[in-house]
Design a protein around this motif. Structure first.
Motif, PDB file in Angstrom:
ATOM      1  N   ASP A  34      -3.322  70.350 102.837  1.00 41.83           N
ATOM      2  CA  ASP A  34      -2.667  71.295 103.746  1.00 41.83           C
ATOM      3  C   ASP A  34      -3.726  71.907 104.657  1.00 41.83           C
ATOM      4  O   ASP A  34      -4.661  72.548 104.189  1.00 41.83           O
ATOM      5  CB  ASP A  34      -1.942  72.393 102.965  1.00 41.83           C
ATOM      6  N   SER A  35      -3.553  71.700 105.965  1.00 41.46           N
ATOM      7  CA  SER A  35      -4.591  72.078 106.931  1.00 41.46           C
ATOM      8  C   SER A  35      -4.532  73.537 107.374  1.00 41.46           C
ATOM      9  O   SER A  35      -5.362  73.974 108.161  1.00 41.46           O
ATOM     10  CB  SER A  35      -4.490  71.179 108.178  1.00 41.46           C
ATOM     11  N   SER A  36      -3.567  74.317 106.867  1.00 44.13           N
ATOM     12  CA  SER A  36      -3.486  75.733 107.263  1.00 44.13           C
ATOM     13  C   SER A  36      -2.875  76.573 106.147  1.00 44.13           C
ATOM     14  O   SER A  36      -1.651  76.617 105.990  1.00 44.13           O
ATOM     15  CB  SER A  36      -2.652  75.895 108.542  1.00 44.13           C
ATOM     16  N   THR A  82       1.808  70.901 108.200  1.00 40.04           N
ATOM     17  CA  THR A  82       1.244  71.974 107.390  1.00 40.04           C
ATOM     18  C   THR A  82       2.344  72.915 106.907  1.00 40.04           C
ATOM     19  O   THR A  82       3.371  73.077 107.583  1.00 40.04           O
ATOM     20  CB  THR A  82       0.191  72.781 108.181  1.00 40.04           C
ATOM     21  N   SER A  83       2.120  73.536 105.760  1.00 42.77           N
ATOM     22  CA  SER A  83       3.059  74.579 105.311  1.00 42.77           C
ATOM     23  C   SER A  83       2.837  75.865 106.105  1.00 42.77           C
ATOM     24  O   SER A  83       3.716  76.705 106.184  1.00 42.77           O
ATOM     25  CB  SER A  83       2.847  74.866 103.821  1.00 42.77           C
ATOM     26  N   ASP A  84       1.623  76.021 106.684  1.00 44.22           N
ATOM     27  CA  ASP A  84       1.205  77.272 107.332  1.00 44.22           C
ATOM     28  C   ASP A  84       1.489  78.456 106.407  1.00 44.22           C
ATOM     29  O   ASP A  84       1.984  79.503 106.817  1.00 44.22           O
ATOM     30  CB  ASP A  84       1.886  77.458 108.689  1.00 44.22           C
ATOM     31  N   VAL A 134      -8.003  64.620 120.640  1.00 43.19           N
ATOM     32  CA  VAL A 134      -7.138  65.760 120.333  1.00 43.19           C
ATOM     33  C   VAL A 134      -6.167  65.363 119.223  1.00 43.19           C
ATOM     34  O   VAL A 134      -5.651  64.254 119.197  1.00 43.19           O
ATOM     35  CB  VAL A 134      -6.373  66.246 121.589  1.00 43.19           C
ATOM     36  N   THR A 135      -5.973  66.289 118.288  1.00 45.95           N
ATOM     37  CA  THR A 135      -5.003  66.107 117.210  1.00 45.95           C
ATOM     38  C   THR A 135      -4.140  67.361 117.146  1.00 45.95           C
ATOM     39  O   THR A 135      -4.490  68.394 117.711  1.00 45.95           O
ATOM     40  CB  THR A 135      -5.700  65.897 115.856  1.00 45.95           C
ATOM     41  N   CYS A 136      -3.006  67.257 116.451  1.00 46.17           N
ATOM     42  CA  CYS A 136      -2.134  68.434 116.350  1.00 46.17           C
ATOM     43  C   CYS A 136      -1.343  68.407 115.049  1.00 46.17           C
ATOM     44  O   CYS A 136      -1.207  67.369 114.402  1.00 46.17           O
ATOM     45  CB  CYS A 136      -1.189  68.513 117.544  1.00 46.17           C
ATOM     46  N   SER A 137      -0.826  69.581 114.697  1.00 50.63           N
ATOM     47  CA  SER A 137       0.019  69.698 113.508  1.00 50.63           C
ATOM     48  C   SER A 137       1.319  70.394 113.877  1.00 50.63           C
ATOM     49  O   SER A 137       1.448  71.002 114.947  1.00 50.63           O
ATOM     50  CB  SER A 137      -0.702  70.497 112.412  1.00 50.63           C
ATOM     51  N   VAL A 138       2.277  70.309 112.952  1.00 49.55           N
ATOM     52  CA  VAL A 138       3.534  71.050 113.081  1.00 49.55           C
ATOM     53  C   VAL A 138       3.815  71.652 111.705  1.00 49.55           C
ATOM     54  O   VAL A 138       3.368  71.125 110.680  1.00 49.55           O
ATOM     55  CB  VAL A 138       4.684  70.117 113.540  1.00 49.55           C
TER      56      VAL A 138
END
Length: 417
Positions: free
Chosen positions: A61-63, A305-307, A254-258
């Motif tokens: 999990d990134s965040s 991510t769960s954030d 560039v990379t991104c998450s949701v």
């Protein structure tokens, strides 16, 4: 160290020669020593047998926010890592939004020390600017040497374009990764929900999608100018997807998450003014939710991510305008995602992000380090208060249907099941 024998588990790992096979797995001293149709149970072994048992590479999990140091009443590092382990996560990236903010090497060392001897591995994200105030760069190189895997100010966008530019240039000397939350504060104003029909109906101030999109466009222009690596977390608009897709086509790094909640929920759930659904960025409309799912499937969005952001009742159970943004999400992540995405996509998006952050991926093969997540993909249910393991209870998923459940993990030589 006691040997561990995992009985009749279906392996889901595209990098493994045992992908989609149902096998026994033997682990000795933290290493996978045998994979076969059937393995005799070694003396003194701990046996893992579960209904419809599946196993994948460990989830990342990134965040994740915990609170410690400073907000131990919200969550401690020790309990937070236990929650992560029971939720199927072998690795988490810890956000720097504690008090004090994690903006120097001594604080990086503090959280790493607190996370020692746990099944789930913690990797800290260092603040990009001192005290996350957006004014001066923090001690990035020192934090990298102390163990930080990336740099970003949690849920705070850098308003000064020059600071953003210098950060992207500076970290290239040591192959650093800049994380940039996207929001133009002047366009957000006092908005609390997505600007649109729902905000008008509810009488709540709206945040235009433009506030996210304008910031992403600016940061991508800067990235094109500077080079380097940029990660855009928790994107939430259709135009954001398009901008990132175009930047990738140009060859930008560039990379991104949701977030899970942006993939599962939409703004219609706000009709009861329940502040559990107040998140940043805000929940969007149904068309956007579907577009985000499509972008996950086609690979434009790199990871989910769960954030996870624990908040105490004093800051969350307030009038909608006054409540803090954020929801916990570790416990509900897998069960919620499996209701909206195919299983193989869910597993891919929960494991592949390690490469973005320069972390090793331990595939399921003999002689590999055992970093495994155990789960059942089919168990259907409803997420209730009993499923919450965190100290804080601010979950946007209470009452939501779930599909599948995490059983636990094996990592760092430890079994949590």
């Amino acid at each position: 160290m006691t040997p561990v024998l995992i009985k009749q588990a279906t392996i889901l790992d595209k990098n493994s020669s045992f992908h989609n096979q149902t096998v026994d797995i033997k682990i000795e001293n933290g290493i996978i020593t045998e994979i076969a149709k059937e393995i005799a149970t070694p003396e003194n072994a701990t046996v893992v047998e579960k209904e419809n048992l599946h196993v994948s590479q460990g989830w990342f999990d990134s965040s994740v926010s915990f609170g410690e140091p400073g907000y131990e009443d919200r969550e401690t590092i020790a309990n937070g890592l236990q929650v992560a382990a029971k939720s199927g996560f072998t690795t988490i990236a810890l956000q720097p939004n504690s008090t004090p903010i994690i903006d120097n090497q001594s604080y990086i060392k503090f959280v790493l020390d607190k996370a020692k001897d746990q099944a789930t591995t913690l990797f800290p994200i260092g603040a990009l600017t001192k005290n996350s105030d957006g004014q001066d760069l923090a001690e990035l190189f020192d934090m990298k040497n102390a163990g930080a895997i990336a740099f970003g100010d949690y849920n705070k966008a850098i308003q000064d374009a020059n600071i953003q530019k210098i950060a992207l240039q500076y970290v290239q000397d040591f192959d650093g990764l800049v994380i940039s939350y996207s929001q133009d504060n002047s366009l957000k104003g006092k908005g609390v929900v997505n600007e649109g029909i729902a905000s008008t109906r509810l009488g709540l101030k709206g945040i235009p999608t433009l506030s996210e999109e304008l910031h992403i466009a600016r940061n991508l222009f800067l990235l094109e100018y500077t080079g380097g690596k940029l990660h855009i977390p928790t994107i939430s608009t259709q135009k954001a997807i398009q901008l990132i897709k175009e930047a990738k086509a140009k060859g930008l790094q560039v990379t991104c998450s949701v977030t899970v909640h942006h993939l599962v929920l939409n703004e219609e759930i706000l009709s009861g003014f329940d502040s559990r659904y107040k998140v940043a960025p805000p929940l969007r409309d149904e068309a956007t939710r579907k577009a985000l799912l499509e972008a996950v499937i086609d690979g434009t969005i790199d990871c989910i991510t769960s954030d996870h952001n624990p908040l105490d009742i004093e800051h969350k159970k307030l009038e909608f305008d006054m409540a803090k943004d954020g929801t916990i999400g570790l416990e509900s992540a897998f069960g919620a995602l499996a209701t909206v995405l195919p299983l193989e996509i869910v597993i891919e998006k929960l494991t592949s992000a390690k490469t973005i952050f320069g972390l090793p991926q331990n595939k399921i093969e003999v002689n590999s380090t055992a970093e495994l997540t155990f789960f059942s993909p089919k168990t259907e249910g409803t997420f209730t208060k009993e499923n919450i393991l965190s100290k804080s209870k601010n979950s946007a998923f209470l009452g939501q249907k779930t599909k599948g459940k995490a059983y636990g993990i094996f990592n760092n030589g430890k079994l949590v099941i």
